[in-house]
Enzyme design. Structure first.
Site, mmCIF file in Angstrom:
data_model
loop_
_atom_site.group_PDB
_atom_site.id
_atom_site.type_symbol
_atom_site.label_atom_id
_atom_site.label_comp_id
_atom_site.label_asym_id
_atom_site.label_seq_id
_atom_site.Cartn_x
_atom_site.Cartn_y
_atom_site.Cartn_z
ATOM 1 N N TYR A 72 -14.881 -3.885 25.389
ATOM 2 C CA TYR A 72 -14.758 -3.101 24.334
ATOM 3 C C TYR A 72 -13.703 -1.872 24.603
ATOM 4 O O TYR A 72 -13.063 -1.658 23.879
ATOM 5 C CB TYR A 72 -16.248 -2.475 23.909
ATOM 6 C CG TYR A 72 -16.311 -1.408 22.966
ATOM 7 C CD1 TYR A 72 -16.677 -2.233 21.713
ATOM 8 C CD2 TYR A 72 -15.882 -0.270 22.825
ATOM 9 C CE1 TYR A 72 -16.740 -1.007 20.604
ATOM 10 C CE2 TYR A 72 -15.989 0.858 21.880
ATOM 11 C CZ TYR A 72 -16.583 0.180 20.605
ATOM 12 O OH TYR A 72 -16.508 1.065 19.612
ATOM 13 N N PHE A 124 7.779 3.844 1.952
ATOM 14 C CA PHE A 124 7.569 2.652 1.427
ATOM 15 C C PHE A 124 6.106 2.942 0.677
ATOM 16 O O PHE A 124 5.474 4.190 0.933
ATOM 17 C CB PHE A 124 6.940 1.781 2.770
ATOM 18 C CG PHE A 124 6.255 0.468 2.307
ATOM 19 C CD1 PHE A 124 6.883 -0.354 1.642
ATOM 20 C CD2 PHE A 124 4.931 0.298 2.644
ATOM 21 C CE1 PHE A 124 6.422 -1.542 1.438
ATOM 22 C CE2 PHE A 124 4.454 -0.869 2.321
ATOM 23 C CZ PHE A 124 5.051 -1.940 1.570
ATOM 24 N N ASP A 125 5.597 1.885 -0.081
ATOM 25 C CA ASP A 125 4.512 2.429 -0.949
ATOM 26 C C ASP A 125 3.198 2.720 -0.306
ATOM 27 O O ASP A 125 2.725 3.829 -1.091
ATOM 28 C CB ASP A 125 4.242 1.146 -2.028
ATOM 29 C CG ASP A 125 4.126 -0.076 -1.396
ATOM 30 O OD1 ASP A 125 4.688 -0.327 -0.450
ATOM 31 O OD2 ASP A 125 3.545 -0.984 -2.356
ATOM 32 N N ASP A 215 8.829 5.352 10.465
ATOM 33 C CA ASP A 215 7.883 3.908 10.003
ATOM 34 C C ASP A 215 8.759 2.838 10.400
ATOM 35 O O ASP A 215 9.801 2.610 9.870
ATOM 36 C CB ASP A 215 7.794 4.229 8.577
ATOM 37 C CG ASP A 215 7.286 2.955 7.805
ATOM 38 O OD1 ASP A 215 6.929 2.243 8.641
ATOM 39 O OD2 ASP A 215 7.077 3.066 6.552
ATOM 40 N N ALA A 217 8.447 -0.515 10.895
ATOM 41 C CA ALA A 217 8.203 -1.930 11.110
ATOM 42 C C ALA A 217 9.108 -2.997 11.284
ATOM 43 O O ALA A 217 8.887 -3.962 11.867
ATOM 44 C CB ALA A 217 7.651 -2.243 9.568
ATOM 45 N N LYS A 258 5.502 -7.277 11.111
ATOM 46 C CA LYS A 258 6.637 -7.556 10.757
ATOM 47 C C LYS A 258 7.854 -7.758 12.225
ATOM 48 O O LYS A 258 7.537 -9.078 12.754
ATOM 49 C CB LYS A 258 7.507 -6.182 10.144
ATOM 50 C CG LYS A 258 7.219 -6.318 8.668
ATOM 51 C CD LYS A 258 6.138 -5.454 8.507
ATOM 52 C CE LYS A 258 5.807 -5.026 6.972
ATOM 53 N NZ LYS A 258 4.472 -4.762 6.867
ATOM 54 N N HIS A 450 0.255 -1.994 -8.117
ATOM 55 C CA HIS A 450 0.833 -2.947 -7.902
ATOM 56 C C HIS A 450 0.234 -4.372 -7.535
ATOM 57 O O HIS A 450 0.510 -5.461 -8.081
ATOM 58 C CB HIS A 450 1.985 -2.562 -6.888
ATOM 59 C CG HIS A 450 3.068 -3.823 -6.705
ATOM 60 N ND1 HIS A 450 3.471 -4.307 -5.260
ATOM 61 C CD2 HIS A 450 4.057 -4.191 -7.551
ATOM 62 C CE1 HIS A 450 4.475 -4.914 -5.591
ATOM 63 N NE2 HIS A 450 4.845 -4.996 -6.680
#
Ligand code: F0G
Length: 462
Positions: A72, A124-125, A215, A217, A258, A450
């Protein structure tokens, strides 16, 4: 003779996929309410819905699963991930999260308050969703060239420094908790940001006392483009370029699905210990304890290994060349696409594909349906349905770019699959004059519609 290009891997395990008939697809897409997210994967022959979590892990990544430490707290897998992040990205502090949007949720909980302004390059959304959900505003500062698919620019993900400066001057620093720089910029077509632009944005941000968060990715694909396109970087390794890129950031959020080539996982990485402590509380609330944050030990191991593999030149060269192969074949058929080709996907320009088609009938979504009906290929709309409604006026937002995205999973399909997709879309292009009617929305969620939107085909006869 010059040797031809060939993949930098061979295949050890395969997964069968199945073709369907046109009649079957007519029925399935109708039942799916013309939303391709609602299709079952076995109703799809080639799945280009997303490159997120759909890649093939390597033998070394699968081996790492067996070595996972499921303690853990303080698992060795946590430290493996920590070391990889330190070595490859250069950040001292990190928090694992179950995926990219979870990293956004945790970090933005610590940073963003109502009324804040968050400039960036075509957020990004989910990023935009997390900003708007907090009643803050995302301001797009992407360069104008990104919005014209016929213009060549090597770094269409760049931020326009004049636009950015206008925002930074207009609002007090307390109202701008961060600038989000998305590398590569998904929404503008998988387009990279140049090293020079990253540096200039960072310098400007520092002048105004504002933090920069990447961001990240597809950071490795961004580094590949810097190596191939930006003067002075041809001789540098991807790993050197990545370290320099992140030297112009105070922190990052990561969707590891990604460029870390795993099926699930994400993280936040930071330089500021105090911000890390603040974010840790939210991580514990939303994700899990700070040494696992929603990931199992084995998944952290695979992710760490994926960060090393994902930043190898040969892998990236194979990947980006496959995407470009699809782009070139589509161009051969006359299909209008965003150029230069993106890193993870080919973005088809639906407005040029279907000129004069009413935007209210969602041309890119209409194309996605047509491509599915043609050949069982699943793609995704990056257009007005995704752009959603304005949170204040509730009016539909019609973005400058209306894209059909063909996202390529990593190490998953061969170039024969790319050829199949190109011919399928080429066929749709040939009969484009017969595509007269699109779709209308029957039901939609109040935010991020979407994924769950329900659509109906507009009847030609009416
Ligand atoms: N940022 C970017 C640039 C992304 O492309 C994505 C996801 C995220 C953040 C969120 O990460 O999915 O792990 O929660 N993009 C996927 C796509 C879904 O299909 O482009 P996530």
């Amino acid at each position: 003779m010059e040797l031809p290009f060939a993949e930098s891997y061979k295949i050890k395990m395969v997964e069968n996929i199945r073709k369907s008939t046109g009649e079957e697809r007519e029925q399935w897409i109708k039942t799916a309410k013309y939303n391709l997210f609602n299709l079952r994967s076995d109703q799809v022959f080639i799945d280009l819905l997303t490159d997120s979590g759909t890649g093939a892990m390597s033998d070394k990544q699968w081996s790492e699963l067996m070595l996972g430490d499921e303690s853990y707290a303080g698992a060795s897998s946590y430290f493996k991930m920590k070391n990889a992040i330190q070595e490859i990205l250069g950040f001292e502090y990190f928090l694992p999260t179950h995926q990219g949007r979870a990293a956004e949720n945790v970090l933005f909980s610590a940073l963003i308050k109502e009324g804040d302004i968050v400039p960036g390059n075509s957020h990004f959304d989910t990023t935009k969703g997390h900003i708007e959900y907090r009643r803050a505003k995302a301001v797009d500062c992407t360069i104008g060239e990104a919005f014209d698919t016929t213009v060549y620019h090597p770094f269409k993900g760049n931020l326009d420094l004049v636009k950015l400066k206008t925002v930074l001057k207009k609002y007090p620093a307390e109202q701008i908790p961060l600038i989000v720089v998305t590398v590569t910029c998904n929404s503008s077509g998988g387009q990279p940001v140049s090293m020079q632009n990253l540096k200039e944005v960072y310098e400007m941000a520092k002048k105004y006392g504002i933090r920069v968060i990447f961001d990240s990715a597809r950071f490795a694909e961004n580094a590949y483009f810097i190596k191939m396109r930006e003067p002075g970087y041809a001789e540098k390794t991807i790993k050197e370029i990545v370290l320099e890129m992140f030297s112009y950031a105070d922190g990052m959020t990561m969707s590891s699905k990604k460029d870390a080539i795993v099926n699930m996982g994400g993280f936040i990485a930071l330089r500021d210990e105090n911000l890390w402590k603040k974010a840790s509380t939210f991580n514990i609330m939303f994700e899990g304890y700070i040494t696992y944050g929603g990931m199992s030990g084995r998944d952290m191991n695979a992710l760490a290994q994926g960060l090393y593999e994902g930043t190898e030149f040969d892998y990236l060269d194979t990947r980006i060349k496959q995407v470009a192969y699809l782009g070139q074949r589509l161009k051969d058929f006359g299909v209008p696409v965003q150029e230069p080709f993106g890193g993870h996907a080919i973005f088809v320009d639906a407005k040029r594909f279907l000129p004069g088609f009413p935007k209210e009938q969602f041309p890119a979504q209409t194309l996605a349906i047509e491509l599915y009906l043609e050949a069982g290929v699943r793609s995704v709309e990056i257009g007005a349905i995704l752009a959603d409604r304005d949170p204040v006026t509730r009016e539909n937002r019609y973005p400058d770019l209306e894209f059909l995205r063909l996202a390529i999973p990593r190490r998953t399909y061969t170039n024969n699959h790319m050829e199949y997709v190109a011919v399928a879309l080429g066929n749709v292009y040939q009969r484009r004059n017969t595509i007269l009617n699109g779709v209308k929305i029957v039901s939609e969620a109040p935010i991020m519609r979407h994924f769950t939107v329900e659509l109906e085909r507009i009847n030609t006869m009416v």
